[in-house]
Design an enzyme around this catalytic site. Structure first.
Site, PDB file in Angstrom:
ATOM      1  N   HIS A 310       0.852  -1.186   0.000  1.00  0.00           N
ATOM      2  CA  HIS A 310       0.000   0.000   0.000  1.00  0.00           C
ATOM      3  C   HIS A 310       0.886   1.234   0.000  1.00  0.00           C
ATOM      4  CE1 HIS A 310      -3.120   2.850   1.151  1.00  0.00           C
ATOM      5  NE2 HIS A 310      -3.962   1.943   0.673  1.00  0.00           N
ATOM      6  N   ASP A 368      -7.964  -5.591   0.074  1.00  0.00           N
ATOM      7  CA  ASP A 368      -8.444  -6.454  -1.004  1.00  0.00           C
ATOM      8  C   ASP A 368      -8.078  -7.922  -0.829  1.00  0.00           C
ATOM      9  OD1 ASP A 368      -9.750  -4.566  -2.512  1.00  0.00           O
ATOM     10  OD2 ASP A 368      -7.912  -3.891  -3.478  1.00  0.00           O
TER      11      ASP A 368
HETATM   12  N1  ACO Z   1       4.434  -7.518  -4.540  1.00  0.00           N
HETATM   13  C1  ACO Z   1       5.780  -7.435  -4.684  1.00  0.00           C
HETATM   14  N2  ACO Z   1       6.484  -6.295  -4.535  1.00  0.00           N
HETATM   15  C2  ACO Z   1       5.805  -5.192  -4.205  1.00  0.00           C
HETATM   16  C3  ACO Z   1       4.413  -5.203  -4.034  1.00  0.00           C
HETATM   17  C4  ACO Z   1       3.719  -6.413  -4.199  1.00  0.00           C
HETATM   18  N3  ACO Z   1       2.393  -6.490  -4.056  1.00  0.00           N
HETATM   19  N4  ACO Z   1       3.996  -3.967  -3.721  1.00  0.00           N
HETATM   20  C5  ACO Z   1       5.100  -3.192  -3.709  1.00  0.00           C
HETATM   21  N5  ACO Z   1       6.195  -3.931  -3.999  1.00  0.00           N
HETATM   22  C6  ACO Z   1       7.589  -3.468  -4.026  1.00  0.00           C
HETATM   23  C7  ACO Z   1       7.846  -2.621  -5.266  1.00  0.00           C
HETATM   24  O1  ACO Z   1       8.296  -3.413  -6.337  1.00  0.00           O
HETATM   25  C8  ACO Z   1       8.865  -1.640  -4.756  1.00  0.00           C
HETATM   26  O2  ACO Z   1      10.127  -2.297  -4.758  1.00  0.00           O
HETATM   27  P1  ACO Z   1      11.491  -1.440  -5.023  1.00  0.00           P
HETATM   28  O3  ACO Z   1      11.579  -0.454  -3.898  1.00  0.00           O
HETATM   29  O4  ACO Z   1      12.572  -2.483  -4.983  1.00  0.00           O
HETATM   30  O5  ACO Z   1      11.307  -0.797  -6.350  1.00  0.00           O
HETATM   31  C9  ACO Z   1       8.475  -1.414  -3.303  1.00  0.00           C
HETATM   32  O6  ACO Z   1       7.758  -2.580  -2.921  1.00  0.00           O
HETATM   33  C10 ACO Z   1       7.600  -0.191  -3.100  1.00  0.00           C
HETATM   34  O7  ACO Z   1       6.484  -0.323  -3.972  1.00  0.00           O
HETATM   35  P2  ACO Z   1       5.913   0.857  -4.852  1.00  0.00           P
HETATM   36  O8  ACO Z   1       5.445   0.309  -6.151  1.00  0.00           O
HETATM   37  O9  ACO Z   1       6.882   1.991  -4.900  1.00  0.00           O
HETATM   38  O10 ACO Z   1       4.676   1.276  -3.972  1.00  0.00           O
HETATM   39  P3  ACO Z   1       3.516   2.196  -4.441  1.00  0.00           P
HETATM   40  O11 ACO Z   1       3.112   2.956  -3.261  1.00  0.00           O
HETATM   41  O12 ACO Z   1       3.861   2.963  -5.655  1.00  0.00           O
HETATM   42  O13 ACO Z   1       2.371   1.139  -4.870  1.00  0.00           O
HETATM   43  C11 ACO Z   1       0.661  -0.482  -4.673  1.00  0.00           C
HETATM   44  C12 ACO Z   1       1.438   0.653  -3.990  1.00  0.00           C
HETATM   45  C13 ACO Z   1       0.199  -0.032  -6.060  1.00  0.00           C
HETATM   46  C14 ACO Z   1      -0.551  -0.811  -3.845  1.00  0.00           C
HETATM   47  C15 ACO Z   1       1.595  -1.717  -4.783  1.00  0.00           C
HETATM   48  O14 ACO Z   1       1.953  -2.146  -3.484  1.00  0.00           O
HETATM   49  C16 ACO Z   1       0.931  -2.861  -5.558  1.00  0.00           C
HETATM   50  O15 ACO Z   1       1.022  -2.881  -6.796  1.00  0.00           O
HETATM   51  N6  ACO Z   1       0.306  -3.839  -4.861  1.00  0.00           N
HETATM   52  C17 ACO Z   1      -0.411  -4.939  -5.506  1.00  0.00           C
HETATM   53  C18 ACO Z   1      -1.774  -4.457  -6.029  1.00  0.00           C
HETATM   54  C19 ACO Z   1      -2.758  -4.217  -4.907  1.00  0.00           C
HETATM   55  O16 ACO Z   1      -2.939  -5.023  -4.006  1.00  0.00           O
HETATM   56  N7  ACO Z   1      -3.438  -3.066  -4.990  1.00  0.00           N
HETATM   57  C20 ACO Z   1      -4.462  -2.678  -4.018  1.00  0.00           C
HETATM   58  C21 ACO Z   1      -4.006  -1.491  -3.247  1.00  0.00           C
HETATM   59  S1  ACO Z   1      -5.061  -1.080  -1.962  1.00  0.00           S
HETATM   60  C22 ACO Z   1      -6.421  -0.459  -2.704  1.00  0.00           C
HETATM   61  O17 ACO Z   1      -6.438   0.223  -3.664  1.00  0.00           O
HETATM   62  C23 ACO Z   1      -7.575  -0.860  -2.088  1.00  0.00           C
END
Ligand code: ACO
Length: 434
Positions: A310, A368
């Protein structure tokens, strides 16, 4: 440098220093007011995803991602989910106060009055293919409300709970249920004045002229809880879209339709569908959860663990905790002793939480991760999960749209960019182009 006494932040540049006022918050992060930044320094800020940028002040929701706290108008999500029905939380978000008995009845009456769809709109459903994703239908139908019900919030209205808002809250539920009926080729079931909000939705989804649907109070309670968990989450992607679209003066229905489209993406509300697809894939393919966790960590692979991570929460999402518990209670109540997807989900959660990559990046299950398993047990098909999220988020979108309209600091959303394209160059006539 921040001068706490002066409540100003100083930016020291090679040629000059400029100070900016601090915008105070009631709780949580304070903001540096950089509105004069460009005019005083010629510089702009670069902040992809606006992760460090407050684009507005808001009094609706407080979120502390480090400590897993979520509050609406000062009430903790745990208390609201335990003690309220969804419509009370909707009123809270939109007006700032929980309704008393009389206000609740008045609101329910307005909801009932506005629950039917114009027959002209019902005919739209005929032309969608049966395989159409219900989010596409929902977004298109909601923007169409502005064609059928053009009265827009009157600026002089003392009570924001007017027809436009209840029209949208009530009709979107009807549209959602009708899009499901369309997809299975069954006749629409109209809303009933005898039923409460969630009962009505379940009845429109699952009853038919040849089969009465028994509304299980436990199912109704879980559904209320899930809608409350989704009701608002401050400046998330779709809410930012609703505010942004509305900032140009666009009407409520059109702004919300844009929010629905934003929610659809798998990184946002679409994740609840993606979680179930991922769990199914693990179950069917026989992959181990360890393999899936490794796949999610592999930077050369675009796969991410859906329902994990998140932007704001760096600890367990408080909504996920409630959803997980409710999901377990629901399955027990429904006599589902062994749901293979719940088993996979719990195993996956355990494996991810024990993994150094997930620990270092503070990646926890989000709201979710468990909701889909409960929706599935109720009989809601996977492609309707994000629609359920949209129904829940609707009062939050409305509250933010109204707040945006009343904010005297609000300007049309129009960010800057750091241009990285071609520098000026001589025009080449067509006959000389290589
Ligand atoms: N699985 C694996 N790695 C992850 C995940 C994940 N679910 N989420 C984040 N990371 C990693 C990223 O690759 C990144 O790694 P890095 O620092 O080596 O580049 C680090 O964790 C930080 O992630 P960001 O993408 O910078 O986080 P951001 O805040 O931009 O994105 C998001 C948040 C979109 C929710 C992301 O965690 C994601 O894609 N999760 C999966 C989809 C999901 O569950 N979405 C629902 C969100 S909640 C909602 O809307 C209700």
């Amino acid at each position: 440098m921040i001068d706490k006494d002066e409540q100003r932040a100083e930016l020291v540049l090679p040629e000059k220093s400029v100070s900016f006022p601090i915008t105070e918050s009631s709780v949580g992060d304070q903001g540096i007011d950089i509105r004069r930044l460009r005019s005083e320094t010629g510089l702009i800020t670069y902040d992809p995803g606006l992760a460090n940028t407050a684009a507005c002040k808001s009094a609706i929701t407080f979120l502390d991602g480090e400590n897993g706290v979520l509050m609406h108008h000062g009430y903790r999500i745990e208390d609201l989910a335990e003690n309220c029905v969804f419509l009370e939380v909707a009123v809270l978000l939109i007006t700032g106060s929980l309704p008393n008995r009389e206000e609740r009845s008045q609101f329910t009456r307005l909801m009932n009055k506005n629950s039917m769809l114009h027959e002209g709109m019902i005919r739209f459903f005929d032309n969608y293919p049966e395989r159409a994703h219900p989010m596409a239908i929902l977004s298109a139908m909601v923007v169409s409300l502005s064609a059928f019900y053009p009265e827009i919030i009157r600026e002089d209205n003392d009570t924001p709970l007017d027809e436009t808002i209840t029209n949208l809250l009530s009709k979107m539920r009807t549209i959602a249920a009708f899009s499901y009926k369309k997809s299975i080729g069954e006749p629409f079931v109209y809303p009933s004045y005898k039923l409460r909000y969630v009962e009505n939705f379940l009845n429109m989804m699952f009853s038919s002229p040849v089969a009465n649907y028994h509304i299980d109070p436990v199912v109704e309670a879980v559904m209320n809880k899930f809608l409350i968990l989704h009701a608002d989450h401050e400046q998330n992607a779709s809410t930012t879209v609703v505010r942004g679209v509305g900032s140009s003066g666009t009407n409520l229905y059109a702004s919300i339709a844009a929010g629905i489209s934003s929610l659809w993406g798998s990184m946002h509300g679409g994740a609840n569908q993606a979680v179930i697809e991922m769990l199914e894939d693990i179950r069917v393919s026989g992959k181990s959860v360890k393999q899936v966790v490794e796949q999610a960590k592999d930077k050369s692979n675009p796969f991410r663990l859906m329902g994990f991570g998140h932007r704001v929460y760096k600890t367990y999402d408080p909504r996920a905790r409630i959803a997980k518990e409710s999901c377990r209670e629901l399955l027990k109540h429904l006599g589902i002793d062994n749901d293979p997807l719940l088993d996979v989900a719990m195993e996956l959660e355990e494996a991810a939480l024990a993994d150094d990559y997930f620990k270092e990046k503070s990646l926890y299950p989000n709201v979710d991760f468990y909701t889909g398993i409960a929706y599935r047990a109720i009989g809601i098909p996977t492609n309707m999960f994000t629609v359920m999220f949209a129904l829940g988020r609707l009062p939050g979108w409305i509250a933010h749209w109204l707040e945006m309209r009343q904010d005297t600091d609000q300007r049309i959303v129009r960010p800057r960019q750091v241009y990285i394209g071609q520098k000026p160059r001589a025009f080449v006539p067509v006959e000389e182009r290589l």
